[in-house]
Design a protein around this motif. Structure first.
Motif, PDB file in Angstrom:
ATOM      1  N   ALA A  46       0.832  -1.206   0.000  1.00 54.47           N
ATOM      2  CA  ALA A  46       0.000   0.000   0.000  1.00 54.47           C
ATOM      3  C   ALA A  46       0.866   1.256   0.000  1.00 54.47           C
ATOM      4  N   LEU A  47       1.953   1.246   0.744  1.00 56.51           N
ATOM      5  CA  LEU A  47       2.838   2.408   0.828  1.00 56.51           C
ATOM      6  C   LEU A  47       3.546   2.669  -0.495  1.00 56.51           C
ATOM      7  N   VAL A  48       3.884   1.622  -1.210  1.00 55.77           N
ATOM      8  CA  VAL A  48       4.502   1.788  -2.530  1.00 55.77           C
ATOM      9  C   VAL A  48       3.533   2.519  -3.457  1.00 55.77           C
ATOM     10  N   ARG A  49       2.265   2.144  -3.435  1.00 57.74           N
ATOM     11  CA  ARG A  49       1.260   2.820  -4.274  1.00 57.74           C
ATOM     12  C   ARG A  49       1.095   4.277  -3.880  1.00 57.74           C
ATOM     13  N   LEU A  50       1.063   4.539  -2.568  1.00 57.08           N
ATOM     14  CA  LEU A  50       0.939   5.923  -2.103  1.00 57.08           C
ATOM     15  C   LEU A  50       2.154   6.752  -2.505  1.00 57.08           C
ATOM     16  N   SER A  51       3.304   6.112  -2.491  1.00 57.73           N
ATOM     17  CA  SER A  51       4.528   6.790  -2.914  1.00 57.73           C
ATOM     18  C   SER A  51       4.495   7.084  -4.409  1.00 57.73           C
ATOM     19  N   GLU A  52       3.952   6.166  -5.190  1.00 52.34           N
ATOM     20  CA  GLU A  52       3.877   6.346  -6.641  1.00 52.34           C
ATOM     21  C   GLU A  52       3.009   7.541  -7.020  1.00 52.34           C
ATOM     22  N   ASN A  53       1.920   7.769  -6.270  1.00 52.94           N
ATOM     23  CA  ASN A  53       1.112   8.945  -6.600  1.00 52.94           C
ATOM     24  C   ASN A  53       1.463  10.152  -5.742  1.00 52.94           C
ATOM     25  N   GLY A  54       2.619  10.080  -5.067  1.00 53.16           N
ATOM     26  CA  GLY A  54       3.208  11.270  -4.461  1.00 53.16           C
ATOM     27  C   GLY A  54       2.644  11.705  -3.129  1.00 53.16           C
ATOM     28  N   LEU A  55       1.853  10.872  -2.486  1.00 55.57           N
ATOM     29  CA  LEU A  55       1.239  11.287  -1.222  1.00 55.57           C
ATOM     30  C   LEU A  55       2.138  11.045  -0.020  1.00 55.57           C
ATOM     31  N   VAL A  56       3.124  10.169  -0.162  1.00 52.38           N
ATOM     32  CA  VAL A  56       4.072   9.928   0.929  1.00 52.38           C
ATOM     33  C   VAL A  56       5.468   9.757   0.353  1.00 52.38           C
ATOM     34  N   THR A  57       6.449   9.968   1.207  1.00 53.70           N
ATOM     35  CA  THR A  57       7.797   9.499   0.904  1.00 53.70           C
ATOM     36  C   THR A  57       7.988   8.249   1.745  1.00 53.70           C
ATOM     37  N   TYR A  58       8.418   7.194   1.113  1.00 55.13           N
ATOM     38  CA  TYR A  58       8.516   5.898   1.787  1.00 55.13           C
ATOM     39  C   TYR A  58       9.817   5.216   1.417  1.00 55.13           C
ATOM     40  N   TYR A  59      10.559   4.840   2.437  1.00 57.52           N
ATOM     41  CA  TYR A  59      11.772   4.057   2.247  1.00 57.52           C
ATOM     42  C   TYR A  59      11.626   2.799   3.078  1.00 57.52           C
ATOM     43  N   SER A  60      11.781   1.665   2.438  1.00 61.46           N
ATOM     44  CA  SER A  60      11.564   0.380   3.107  1.00 61.46           C
ATOM     45  C   SER A  60      12.336   0.306   4.420  1.00 61.46           C
ATOM     46  N   ASN A  61      11.608  -0.085   5.469  1.00 54.80           N
ATOM     47  CA  ASN A  61      12.148  -0.271   6.821  1.00 54.80           C
ATOM     48  C   ASN A  61      12.488   1.044   7.539  1.00 54.80           C
ATOM     49  N   CYS A  62      12.239   2.198   6.880  1.00 59.53           N
ATOM     50  CA  CYS A  62      12.575   3.481   7.513  1.00 59.53           C
ATOM     51  C   CYS A  62      11.346   4.312   7.860  1.00 59.53           C
ATOM     52  N   GLY A  63      10.185   3.829   7.514  1.00 61.61           N
ATOM     53  CA  GLY A  63       8.974   4.569   7.836  1.00 61.61           C
ATOM     54  C   GLY A  63       8.475   5.439   6.696  1.00 61.61           C
ATOM     55  N   VAL A  64       7.527   6.298   7.034  1.00 66.39           N
ATOM     56  CA  VAL A  64       6.768   7.053   6.036  1.00 66.39           C
ATOM     57  C   VAL A  64       6.595   8.488   6.513  1.00 66.39           C
ATOM     58  N   THR A  65       6.651   9.416   5.568  1.00 67.14           N
ATOM     59  CA  THR A  65       6.316  10.805   5.869  1.00 67.14           C
ATOM     60  C   THR A  65       5.268  11.271   4.867  1.00 67.14           C
ATOM     61  N   VAL A  66       4.181  11.831   5.373  1.00 70.16           N
ATOM     62  CA  VAL A  66       3.145  12.378   4.495  1.00 70.16           C
ATOM     63  C   VAL A  66       3.718  13.598   3.784  1.00 70.16           C
TER      64      VAL A  66
END
Length: 215
Positions: A46-66
């Motif tokens: 789910a986070l990969v998809r959100l990252s693809e449309n630019g809503l989050v920055t996501y790095y595996s195992n490092c968490g997420v920033t909106v």
């Protein structure tokens, strides 16, 4: 039936665009795992998809920033959206496309107007989004579709900040004006009207985002 990752994606998408998860907010995989009570795998998907449309920055195992925006980000986003929307409109000038497009636009505009009269802004918002997407759907160009997909989440997030009664009435009037121009076969003029329409949306977004940072 939607998969687990699809369900998580939809819930997080809505939370971000409606700002229950606010711009700049940091999340962790642990936090999300506790919230959804699932393994890491569907959350990561789910986070990969959100990252693809630019809503989050996501790095595996490092968490997420909106996502957060600067004034320049907002200006560039709406300027680009205006040009891509205008191209989609011009691609719909083909006589074979016009009839089904106009039928869709008429229904969208009329139903959106009824939602406004009823004070149902959530329902109107759905028709507002469909108005723009109708041109992409009928243009039938995969490159335009991809550009729209990558913008749409960010635009929805910002629009949720300024969808207030005083603004949505003007936005709806803009949709009606664009529809009428298309109905008259004036697609180049309709494209220019769309550029103007989104320039006003950009002004609403800049003001709303600046106010949000003060709150």
């Amino acid at each position: 039936m939607a998969t687990l990752s699809e369900q998580i994606y939809r819930e997080l998408y809505q939370d971000i665009t409606e700002q229950r998860l606010r711009c700049g907010q940091k999340l962790t995989l642990k936090m999300l795992k506790e919230r959804f009570q699932v393994s890491h795998t569907p959350i990561r998907e789910a986070l990969v998809r959100l990252s693809e449309n630019g809503l989050v920055t996501y790095y595996s195992n490092c968490g997420v920033t909106v996502i957060e925006f600067t004034e320049t980000d907002i200006r560039q986003l709406y300027q680009f959206a205006a040009e891509v929307d205008a191209i989609a409109i011009q691609f719909c000038e083909d006589p074979l496309i016009q009839a089904p497009l106009l039928l869709d636009l008429r229904e969208i505009v009329e139903e959106g107007g009824r939602a406004l009269e009823a004070g149902d802004f959530a329902r109107w918002k759905e028709y507002s989004e469909q108005f723009h997407l109708a041109f992409y759907r009928h243009a039938q160009n995969s490159y335009l579709d991809e550009a729209a997909y990558r913008m749409r989440g960010k635009l929805e997030l910002l629009s949720c900040m300024y969808y207030q009664e005083k603004n949505v009435q003007k936005i709806h009037q803009g949709h009606v004006a664009i529809y009428e121009l298309a109905r008259e076969g004036k697609f180049s003029t309709a494209a220019n009207r769309m550029r103007q329409h989104l320039s006003y949306d950009m002004a609403y977004a800049l003001k709303a985002y600046a106010q949000r940072e003060k709150d």
